[in-house]
Motif scaffolding. Structure first.
Motif, PDB file in Angstrom:
ATOM      1  N   TRP A   5      70.715 117.060  75.070  1.00 34.44           N
ATOM      2  CA  TRP A   5      69.634 118.049  75.097  1.00 34.44           C
ATOM      3  C   TRP A   5      68.498 117.663  74.145  1.00 34.44           C
ATOM      4  CZ3 TRP A   5      66.315 121.266  76.593  1.00 34.44           C
ATOM      5  CH2 TRP A   5      65.716 122.230  75.765  1.00 34.44           C
ATOM      6  N   ASP A   6      68.826 117.069  72.994  1.00 31.08           N
ATOM      7  CA  ASP A   6      67.795 116.679  72.036  1.00 31.08           C
ATOM      8  C   ASP A   6      66.857 115.619  72.618  1.00 31.08           C
ATOM      9  OD1 ASP A   6      68.542 118.429  70.086  1.00 31.08           O
ATOM     10  OD2 ASP A   6      69.701 116.973  68.906  1.00 31.08           O
ATOM     11  N   GLU A   7      67.363 114.782  73.507  1.00 35.78           N
ATOM     12  CA  GLU A   7      66.509 113.750  74.104  1.00 35.78           C
ATOM     13  C   GLU A   7      65.556 114.373  75.127  1.00 35.78           C
ATOM     14  OE1 GLU A   7      66.724 111.503  72.251  1.00 35.78           O
ATOM     15  OE2 GLU A   7      68.766 111.617  71.535  1.00 35.78           O
ATOM     16  N   PHE A   8      65.998 115.423  75.808  1.00 36.77           N
ATOM     17  CA  PHE A   8      65.086 116.153  76.694  1.00 36.77           C
ATOM     18  C   PHE A   8      63.939 116.748  75.878  1.00 36.77           C
ATOM     19  CE2 PHE A   8      68.556 115.922  79.698  1.00 36.77           C
ATOM     20  CZ  PHE A   8      67.947 115.967  80.933  1.00 36.77           C
ATOM     21  N   ARG A   9      64.284 117.310  74.715  1.00 40.65           N
ATOM     22  CA  ARG A   9      63.255 117.911  73.865  1.00 40.65           C
ATOM     23  C   ARG A   9      62.283 116.842  73.358  1.00 40.65           C
ATOM     24  NH1 ARG A   9      65.160 120.106  69.058  1.00 40.65           N
ATOM     25  NH2 ARG A   9      63.282 121.377  68.934  1.00 40.65           N
ATOM     26  N   LEU A  10      62.793 115.652  73.066  1.00 40.10           N
ATOM     27  CA  LEU A  10      61.932 114.554  72.613  1.00 40.10           C
ATOM     28  C   LEU A  10      60.926 114.182  73.707  1.00 40.10           C
ATOM     29  CD1 LEU A  10      61.139 112.219  70.697  1.00 40.10           C
ATOM     30  CD2 LEU A  10      62.982 110.872  71.762  1.00 40.10           C
ATOM     31  N   VAL A  11      61.421 113.985  74.914  1.00 39.49           N
ATOM     32  CA  VAL A  11      60.537 113.614  76.022  1.00 39.49           C
ATOM     33  C   VAL A  11      59.514 114.713  76.280  1.00 39.49           C
ATOM     34  CG1 VAL A  11      60.452 113.116  78.500  1.00 39.49           C
ATOM     35  CG2 VAL A  11      62.237 112.073  77.068  1.00 39.49           C
ATOM     36  N   GLN A  12      59.929 115.978  76.224  1.00 43.04           N
ATOM     37  CA  GLN A  12      59.001 117.084  76.430  1.00 43.04           C
ATOM     38  C   GLN A  12      57.909 117.092  75.357  1.00 43.04           C
ATOM     39  OE1 GLN A  12      60.634 120.936  75.645  1.00 43.04           O
ATOM     40  NE2 GLN A  12      59.173 122.027  76.960  1.00 43.04           N
ATOM     41  N   ALA A  13      58.283 116.868  74.100  1.00 44.95           N
ATOM     42  CA  ALA A  13      57.312 116.881  73.012  1.00 44.95           C
ATOM     43  C   ALA A  13      56.296 115.748  73.157  1.00 44.95           C
ATOM     44  CB  ALA A  13      58.036 116.775  71.670  1.00 44.95           C
ATOM     45  N   ILE A  14      56.753 114.549  73.546  1.00 42.57           N
ATOM     46  CA  ILE A  14      55.830 113.428  73.723  1.00 42.57           C
ATOM     47  C   ILE A  14      54.889 113.701  74.897  1.00 42.57           C
ATOM     48  CG2 ILE A  14      55.645 110.962  74.253  1.00 42.57           C
ATOM     49  CD1 ILE A  14      58.403 110.603  72.910  1.00 42.57           C
ATOM     50  N   ALA A  15      55.429 114.239  76.008  1.00 39.48           N
ATOM     51  CA  ALA A  15      54.602 114.509  77.183  1.00 39.48           C
ATOM     52  C   ALA A  15      53.536 115.550  76.881  1.00 39.48           C
ATOM     53  CB  ALA A  15      55.491 114.964  78.338  1.00 39.48           C
ATOM     54  N   GLU A  16      53.890 116.573  76.113  1.00 35.51           N
ATOM     55  CA  GLU A  16      52.931 117.632  75.805  1.00 35.51           C
ATOM     56  C   GLU A  16      51.863 117.180  74.807  1.00 35.51           C
ATOM     57  OE1 GLU A  16      55.394 120.801  74.439  1.00 35.51           O
ATOM     58  OE2 GLU A  16      55.878 121.525  76.467  1.00 35.51           O
ATOM     59  N   ARG A  17      52.219 116.258  73.897  1.00 35.02           N
ATOM     60  CA  ARG A  17      51.288 115.867  72.831  1.00 35.02           C
ATOM     61  C   ARG A  17      50.652 114.504  73.065  1.00 35.02           C
ATOM     62  NH1 ARG A  17      54.896 119.284  71.571  1.00 35.02           N
ATOM     63  NH2 ARG A  17      54.466 120.965  70.085  1.00 35.02           N
ATOM     64  N   GLY A  18      51.204 113.717  73.986  1.00 36.58           N
ATOM     65  CA  GLY A  18      50.574 112.449  74.362  1.00 36.58           C
ATOM     66  C   GLY A  18      50.677 111.355  73.338  1.00 36.58           C
ATOM     67  N   ALA A  19      51.522 111.523  72.313  1.00 35.15           N
ATOM     68  CA  ALA A  19      51.650 110.478  71.289  1.00 35.15           C
ATOM     69  C   ALA A  19      52.953 110.682  70.535  1.00 35.15           C
ATOM     70  CB  ALA A  19      50.472 110.514  70.323  1.00 35.15           C
ATOM     71  N   LEU A  20      53.438 109.617  69.934  1.00 38.86           N
ATOM     72  CA  LEU A  20      54.711 109.697  69.215  1.00 38.86           C
ATOM     73  C   LEU A  20      54.607 110.473  67.908  1.00 38.86           C
ATOM     74  CD1 LEU A  20      56.419 106.185  69.566  1.00 38.86           C
ATOM     75  CD2 LEU A  20      57.225 108.377  70.450  1.00 38.86           C
ATOM     76  N   ALA A  21      53.542 110.215  67.139  1.00 37.16           N
ATOM     77  CA  ALA A  21      53.444 110.794  65.798  1.00 37.16           C
ATOM     78  C   ALA A  21      53.439 112.331  65.835  1.00 37.16           C
ATOM     79  CB  ALA A  21      52.217 110.255  65.070  1.00 37.16           C
ATOM     80  N   PRO A  22      52.565 112.966  66.631  1.00 35.65           N
ATOM     81  CA  PRO A  22      52.599 114.432  66.655  1.00 35.65           C
ATOM     82  C   PRO A  22      53.893 114.987  67.249  1.00 35.65           C
ATOM     83  CG  PRO A  22      51.037 113.604  68.272  1.00 35.65           C
ATOM     84  CD  PRO A  22      51.443 112.447  67.431  1.00 35.65           C
ATOM     85  N   ALA A  23      54.473 114.253  68.213  1.00 35.26           N
ATOM     86  CA  ALA A  23      55.745 114.702  68.783  1.00 35.26           C
ATOM     87  C   ALA A  23      56.846 114.651  67.732  1.00 35.26           C
ATOM     88  CB  ALA A  23      56.119 113.853  69.987  1.00 35.26           C
ATOM     89  N   ALA A  24      56.878 113.560  66.965  1.00 34.08           N
ATOM     90  CA  ALA A  24      57.880 113.429  65.907  1.00 34.08           C
ATOM     91  C   ALA A  24      57.698 114.506  64.848  1.00 34.08           C
ATOM     92  CB  ALA A  24      57.784 112.040  65.282  1.00 34.08           C
ATOM     93  N   SER A  25      56.445 114.782  64.482  1.00 41.92           N
ATOM     94  CA  SER A  25      56.177 115.830  63.492  1.00 41.92           C
ATOM     95  C   SER A  25      56.663 117.188  63.984  1.00 41.92           C
ATOM     96  CB  SER A  25      54.672 115.876  63.197  1.00 41.92           C
ATOM     97  OG  SER A  25      54.383 116.939  62.307  1.00 41.92           O
ATOM     98  N   HIS A  26      56.462 117.495  65.261  1.00 37.42           N
ATOM     99  CA  HIS A  26      56.908 118.762  65.843  1.00 37.42           C
ATOM    100  C   HIS A  26      58.425 118.902  65.773  1.00 37.42           C
ATOM    101  CE1 HIS A  26      57.266 122.143  68.599  1.00 37.42           C
ATOM    102  NE2 HIS A  26      58.093 121.416  69.347  1.00 37.42           N
ATOM    103  N   LEU A  27      59.122 117.775  65.978  1.00 37.31           N
ATOM    104  CA  LEU A  27      60.590 117.800  65.987  1.00 37.31           C
ATOM    105  C   LEU A  27      61.191 117.611  64.602  1.00 37.31           C
ATOM    106  CD1 LEU A  27      61.232 115.678  69.196  1.00 37.31           C
ATOM    107  CD2 LEU A  27      61.345 118.170  68.981  1.00 37.31           C
ATOM    108  N   GLY A  28      60.363 117.290  63.608  1.00 43.11           N
ATOM    109  CA  GLY A  28      60.864 117.105  62.254  1.00 43.11           C
ATOM    110  C   GLY A  28      61.568 115.788  62.040  1.00 43.11           C
ATOM    111  N   ILE A  29      61.115 114.740  62.757  1.00 46.46           N
ATOM    112  CA  ILE A  29      61.716 113.413  62.602  1.00 46.46           C
ATOM    113  C   ILE A  29      60.604 112.398  62.315  1.00 46.46           C
ATOM    114  CG2 ILE A  29      63.693 113.933  64.077  1.00 46.46           C
ATOM    115  CD1 ILE A  29      62.278 112.479  66.356  1.00 46.46           C
ATOM    116  N   ASN A  30      61.014 111.189  61.937  1.00 45.58           N
ATOM    117  CA  ASN A  30      60.042 110.125  61.691  1.00 45.58           C
ATOM    118  C   ASN A  30      59.572 109.524  63.011  1.00 45.58           C
ATOM    119  OD1 ASN A  30      60.276 110.326  58.877  1.00 45.58           O
ATOM    120  ND2 ASN A  30      62.098 108.995  58.887  1.00 45.58           N
ATOM    121  N   PRO A  31      58.303 109.044  63.055  1.00 42.50           N
ATOM    122  CA  PRO A  31      57.825 108.369  64.277  1.00 42.50           C
ATOM    123  C   PRO A  31      58.689 107.181  64.672  1.00 42.50           C
ATOM    124  CG  PRO A  31      55.977 108.919  62.855  1.00 42.50           C
ATOM    125  CD  PRO A  31      57.220 109.210  62.069  1.00 42.50           C
TER     126      PRO A  31
END
Length: 314
Positions: A5-31
């Motif tokens: 499930w966490d990988e689904f959330r990762l893909v969703q965050a990247i798709a919504e934000r269009g970049a790794l850095a903001p997606a990682a920040s949203h999920l609380g992980i490093n880029p």
């Protein structure tokens, strides 16, 4: 292996934000962690989820499908959380209530109808008992009791005082013989309230004047109405019967406290809390009658006593 499930959330965050850095920040992980996890998911699926461009990450059809699945799963989780919260805060389920028979018929029953109208998801099981049931064993969830000493293992609230006075037939002449000892009496037996009422009556009448003894409070009123003798009654009951009149003021030694009690483990249950709040609110306006103040003014008593007992003359 199924994708976590966490990988689904990762893909969703990247798709919504269009970049790794903001997606990682949203999920609380490093880029860098996000990058490694995305690469691992794509390898596991055997499909690219994003096209890498200078402007950012653009989801492929597979990435769009995975992001959409993540959104649906997120909504299902949110809906589940709402349902659980609603069940926790909306009173529902079975509620076992115990009270003595006199409290059920004269006080509690009218309140139950209004409670059910307000909380239709609560089913009530009413246990009429003169004995204190064991709330620790879940014999009941809530107890309505007239007592000076509620069990120390229970919690609740004191609602009011229940006043008692001596009553006799309204059509009798004179004072009914309360002081002279000439009247016959109706008395609860020694088994009731630890002998409190029996001692009260014995101090005012000889054994030969006690026409009837009862092993419960239930039936006292009917016996007095039928002319068996005079006797003690709760004022909220005696004052509203046109067939009866007070022969004394409220007797302090007979007064009891009305308690609403539950087990500590149940006090925060929605159905228990709702019931206790409801009954406390309903008792408030009844305090003058329960405390015996309604019968102090003859004019107010006359307007309040409208209930006639079948088979008696008023």
């Amino acid at each position: 292996m199924p994708v976590a499930w966490d990988e689904f959330r990762l893909v969703q965050a990247i798709a919504e934000r269009g970049a790794l850095a903001p997606a990682a920040s949203h999920l609380g992980i490093n880029p860098s962690t996000a990058f490694r996890r995305l690469a691992a998911v794509e390898a596991e699926l055997g499909a690219r989820l994003f096209e890498r461009h200078r402007s950012g990450y653009v989801a492929t059809p597979a990435g769009e499908a995975m992001a959409a699945a993540a959104a649906r799963m997120e909504e299902e989780v949110a809906r589940f959380d709402r349902e659980v919260a609603d069940r926790a805060h909306t009173p529902s389920g079975l509620l076992r209530v115990t009270a003595a028979a006199t409290l059920v018929t004269d006080l509690l029953m009218p309140m139950l109808g209004r409670f059910r109208a307000r909380y239709p998801k609560v089913q009530i099981e009413l246990v009429t008992s003169e004995e204190a049931l064991n709330l620790s064993r879940r014999d009941a969830d809530v107890a309505l009791r007239a007592t000076h000493d509620p069990p120390p293992n229970l919690v609740g609230r004191r609602l009011t005082t229940i006043a008692w006075a001596i009553y006799g037939l309204a059509r009798q002449e004179g004072d009914g013989g309360v002081d002279s000892g000439e009247a016959d009496w109706v008395s609860p037996s020694e088994a009731v309230a630890g002998g409190l009422f029996a001692r009260f009556v014995a101090a005012r009448a000889g054994p030969e004047r006690i026409a009837l003894r009862l092993n419960t409070v239930q039936g006292l009123c009917e016996a007095i109405v039928e002319g068996v003798g005079i006797g003690p009654l709760p004022c909220y009951r005696g004052d509203r019967l046109a067939a009866l009149r007070r022969l004394s003021g409220p007797e302090p030694e007979l007064a009891g406290s009305l308690w609403l009690l539950t087990h500590p483990d149940l006090r925060h249950a929605a159905r228990v809390r709702a019931f206790m709040d409801h009954v406390a609110g309903e008792v408030g306006p009844l305090r003058p009658a329960l405390e015996g103040r309604q019968g102090e003014d003859p004019s107010s008593r006359a307007s309040a006593r409208r209930e006639a007992v079948p088979g008696t003359q008023s």
